[in-house]
Design a protein around this motif. Structure first.
Motif, short mmCIF file in Angstrom:
data_model
loop_
_atom_site.label_atom_id
_atom_site.label_comp_id
_atom_site.label_asym_id
_atom_site.label_seq_id
_atom_site.Cartn_x
_atom_site.Cartn_y
_atom_site.Cartn_z
N GLU A 25 56.08 24.60 -33.68
CA GLU A 25 55.78 23.82 -32.49
C GLU A 25 56.77 22.65 -32.37
O GLU A 25 57.22 22.10 -33.37
N LYS A 26 57.10 22.28 -31.13
CA LYS A 26 58.04 21.18 -30.92
C LYS A 26 57.55 19.91 -31.61
O LYS A 26 58.33 19.17 -32.20
N SER A 27 56.25 19.66 -31.52
CA SER A 27 55.70 18.45 -32.12
C SER A 27 55.88 18.43 -33.63
O SER A 27 56.15 17.39 -34.24
N ILE A 28 55.76 19.61 -34.25
CA ILE A 28 55.94 19.71 -35.69
C ILE A 28 57.42 19.61 -36.05
O ILE A 28 57.80 18.94 -37.01
N ASN A 29 58.26 20.28 -35.26
CA ASN A 29 59.69 20.29 -35.56
C ASN A 29 60.28 18.90 -35.55
O ASN A 29 61.19 18.57 -36.31
N ALA A 30 59.75 18.06 -34.67
CA ALA A 30 60.26 16.70 -34.57
C ALA A 30 60.07 15.93 -35.87
O ALA A 30 60.84 15.01 -36.18
#
Length: 596
Positions: A509-514
């Motif tokens: 997920e984008k939120s996790i990747n950040a």
């Protein structure tokens, strides 16, 4: 009174790039993306049809409009997308040949840049193409010099850099490390690919011609002979019916942005026993096969069948079945093939008569085999011809039993033949091996498979687009630009591309990747466990949701990793090869996998 002249020349690419061109600063930026560049290259190699340059027919790719500029340079008023792509392609061919240690071509070098002498004998060095609009930056100049386009990039610079990558990937996919084949392609491109260059005396006249050429309907002129043939066979009392039907066909093809003759060629492959036919041979073939096609007896019926097939063709391309309902496998083909992939439409058109469950099976098998062809770098002309040959068998299918026999004979046998190459290709797959949209397709399919096995088919797991465009990003487990702690923890490695290997990639997920960044694996483990994606969570710890559950079985072949090094990446890539065989329906090698 001076009469303005319009000069029109039929020129090969070689002749075209004997002149110098400038794209004025008021012109549109370079906007071609991967699909358009791939389509141009695919069209050219399809026309070449595996023949040597001297045997292959000439191929016309359109026209350009120019007028005199400054210092003997021609201002390019229309055709800059095509001309820029051709110029970038010449740069990419030169670069690929240099990678293969081929002797540098002086002719190719002069097609990119040369010197000219003015009226007073002064010599000036120029690049053959000068993009004068601000958005182009120095992208073309860098490519011409053999340099990398980097730094702060504008949209046009990004597109030009991407076009160069697309051409090099295309050359590698089609010809591998065979420099001789790359040279043959260059020979065909430069000598047999042709354009019409229209030159006027001033820009006002050039712009008027540009407006006329780009008026709607010009692209359909190549079908006029067929249209006239049908009208010759139609009684005058039915002219209006044929005219209306033909307009519907014309509008349908125009609306989906398809080349009319490509559609007509694939229609013929799907409906008749033909497996080799160039676009310039279509009218001749139709003229000789009136009794087989039936347009002489009922031209309106034939025109209506063409229009109906065009509607189906458009639906299939947009990820829908003939009824207009979204189809998961056809939707997947959009994500796999992009806008350039067309060959599979031959079989889909041939299978339109199948009941819905069988057509769905056909679409699934087509997706799976098409990917096998792509990943093993099977030349497009080969599998296009396969599909054209198989269409005859498919049209004869009238029952489930016959359909299963057809799949076994054609698809299963073909996948079995490709299995070794498939394993090798997946085993060596890196971020740089495929176009990025196709690598996202691969990661999405692998991730979706684990979720389907664990949760079954739900609205969340059914559509591959959820995994491709649903807020997920490609994460490098060992970072591309690791911090010192990550380097120390990972340890020494021999493969310079280790960070780009499939075994090192995962969707998150984008939120996790950040929050992952360039940290070491030990710090990423707890973050991976927050993902909704089972394949991602299983990296660090096998999900615990009970004993012998579907989720347990789904991740049984995916081992969690306490540490992360080159060894673990290789092990994970091998596990993904086994998973890939399940995903794309290749013969299973391990009994344990077949129980999943």
């Amino acid at each position: 009174m001076t009469v303005q002249k319009i000069d029109s020349e039929d020129l090969s690419v070689a002749d075209l790039f004997k002149s110098f061109y400038a794209v004025p600063d008021y012109q549109r930026e370079y906007v071609w993306g991967t699909d358009q560049v791939e389509q141009l290259l695919t069209d050219i190699i399809d026309e070449m049809s595996g023949q040597t340059s001297d045997q292959a027919p000439e191929y016309f790719i359109g026209s350009i409009v120019v007028c005199p500029g400054k210092n003997g340079v021609l201002d390019l008023i229309d055709g800059q997308q095509r001309m820029t792509t051709l110029y970038v392609s010449l740069c990419a061919i030169r670069d690929r040949l240099l990678e293969l240690n081929a002797v540098e071509s002086s002719v190719l070098k002069s097609q990119l840049a040369d010197s000219s002498v003015d009226e007073i004998g002064e010599e000036t060095f120029r690049y053959r193409l000068d993009l004068q609009y601000e958005d182009s930056g120095d992208a073309v100049v860098k490519l011409a010099k053999g340099q990398v386009i980097d730094g702060q990039l504008t949209g046009s610079m990004e597109n030009i850099r991407n076009a160069h990558h697309v051409v090099k990937r295309f050359l590698t996919a089609e010809f591998g490390d065979d420099a001789t084949s790359v040279k043959r392609f260059y020979g065909y491109l430069t000598n047999k690919v042709k354009l019409i260059r229209i030159q006027t005396e001033d820009v006002a006249k050039a712009l008027k011609i540009f407006e006329t050429i780009n008026d709607r309907g010009v692209g359909l002129n190549s079908m006029d002979l067929l249209k006239n043939l049908l009208f010759m066979k139609t009684p005058p009392s039915k002219f209006n019916t044929l005219k209306d039907t033909w307009k519907e066909l014309q509008d349908r093809i125009y609306d989906m942005g398809e080349k009319p003759l490509r559609f007509l060629r694939y229609f013929i492959f799907s409906h008749y026993d033909v497996d080799v036919l160039r676009e310039d041979e279509i009218y001749g073939w139709l003229s000789k096969n009136e009794m087989i096609v039936g347009y002489g007896e009922d031209p309106i019926k034939f025109a209506k069948e063409l229009e109906k097939a065009a509607r189906a063709y458009a639906s299939f391309r947009s990820g829908k079945n003939e009824a207009g309902d979204r189809n998961r496998y056809l939707d997947n083909m959009r994500l796999l093939g992009g806008q350039a992939a067309r060959q599979h439409l031959i079989l889909l058109l041939a299978g339109r008569h199948l009941a819905e469950p069988l057509f769905d099976r056909l679409a699934e098998e087509v997706e799976h085999l098409f990917f096998c062809y792509v990943i093993t770098r099977e030349p497009t002309r080969n599998f296009e011809r396969n599909f054209a040959r198989w269409a005859s068998d498919l049209r004869a299918v009238t029952s489930t039993k016959e359909f299963e026999a057809f799949i076994s004979k054609r698809f299963d046998r073909e996948k079995a033949n490709l299995a070794v190459r498939f394993d090798d290709a997946i085993g060596r797959l890196t971020l740089n091996t495929l176009q990025q949209y196709r690598l996202r397709y691969v990661l999405a399919k692998l991730t979706q498979q684990i979720d389907l096995l664990a949760y079954g088919e739900t609205e969340g797991t059914r559509w591959l687009e959820t995994y491709v465009r649903g807020g997920y990003e490609i994460e490098h487990i060992f970072p591309q630009n690791p911090c010192q702690a990550a380097l120390d923890e990972f340890g020494p490695h021999e493969d310079p591309e280790i960070a780009q290997r499939l075994g090192n990639l995962v969707l998150v997920e984008k939120s996790i990747n950040a929050s992952l960044g360039n940290r070491p694996y030990s710090e990423k483990q707890p973050i991976y466990q927050q993902s909704k994606l089972l394949l991602t969570r299983a990296l660090a710890e096998r999900p615990k949701v009970g004993e012998n559950t579907k989720i347990d079985r789904a991740v049984a072949s995916i081992e969690p990793y306490e540490n992360w090094s080159e060894k673990q990446i290789s092990e994970r890539q091998k596990a993904l090869v086994s998973l890939a065989r399940i995903v794309w329906g290749l013969p299973l090698k391990s009994p344990s996998l077949s129980s999943m």
